[in-house]
Design a protein around this motif. Structure first.
Motif: not given
Length: 234
Positions: A16-18, A140-144, A170-172, A202-203
């Motif tokens: 859930g942090v994302y 942000m976080p993701g895929g290919y 760079n979340l988590n 960045a965090h």
């Protein structure tokens, strides 16, 4: 008005942090009056950051850019969503945003609740328009797709095609391994130390904005002369 391109997953991920980070970033953009440029989806982190940027009164600035192949199947449903403001439809949108990668079918309906949408013919047109519309790039976080898009922006900066900030959110610790790999490439002599500074990390949402506002163009990038024909206009 600053315009920031955010690359992120069309899925929410399993932590859930994302989603919270996407919401925080979008809410900050809304507060500051900045425009979000993104991939146009309404699911996952895409949907979360877009909806938060639009704000509770839908008065934010969001431009989604999406290829027709990703929305063609569900345009009719999109129209239904736009014409019906009922709580049932809102609940459906909320569930849609939380969709898991294993259930995501690669297509999302267009809804005004996620801002203005431009439908383009192909992925290349999408990336060019997203770059042209933006003053900075954030991953942000993701895929290919997310990996490919942010690496292209980094490469374009190294080649001197653009001078815009490139930020890894760079979340988590999601990008720890990628950042370690970049440092490994620097140590092994494939990326110069100065070009390593193209990427800022960045965090928190606040740190993303800070990194954008304080971005310094790194020394040592390639000073190439690009012909007008075929050059991305950034």
């Amino acid at each position: 008005m600053r315009s920031v391109c955010v690359y992120c997953g069309s899925s929410a991920g399993r932590n859930g942090v994302y989603s919270q980070g996407a919401h925080d970033l979008g809410a900050l953009f809304h507060k500051m009056g900045w425009q979000l440029v993104y991939g146009g989806g309404t699911t996952g982190l895409m949907g979360e950051v877009a909806k938060a940027t639009m704000g509770p009164r839908y008065d934010g600035h969001v431009h989604g850019i999406i290829p027709s192949a990703l929305v063609a199947k569900e345009r009719h449903n999109a129209a239904d969503n736009d014409n019906d403001n009922s709580s049932i439809k809102s609940a459906e949108l909320e569930e849609q945003m939380k969709i898991d990668v294993d259930d995501h079918k690669g297509s999302t309906p267009i809804s005004w609740k996620f801002g203005r949408t431009t439908v383009v013919n192909d992925m290349h047109s999408r990336k060019r328009l997203m770059a042209n519309e933006s003053d900075a790039f954030v991953a942000m976080p993701g895929g290919y797709g997310t990996f490919e898009e942010i690496m292209e922006c980094i490469t374009w900066s190294q080649l001197g095609i653009h001078n815009k900030p490139v930020i890894i959110f760079n979340l988590n610790g999601f990008y720890d391994a990628l950042l370690e790999f970049i440092n490994h490439s620097i140590k092994e002599g494939f990326i110069s130390k100065s070009n390593g500074d193209i990427v800022q990390v960045a965090h928190t949402a606040e740190e993303v904005v800070q990194k954008i506002e304080q971005y310094q163009i790194p020394e040592g990038r390639f000073n190439l002369k690009w012909e007008d024909e075929g050059k991305p206009t950034l």
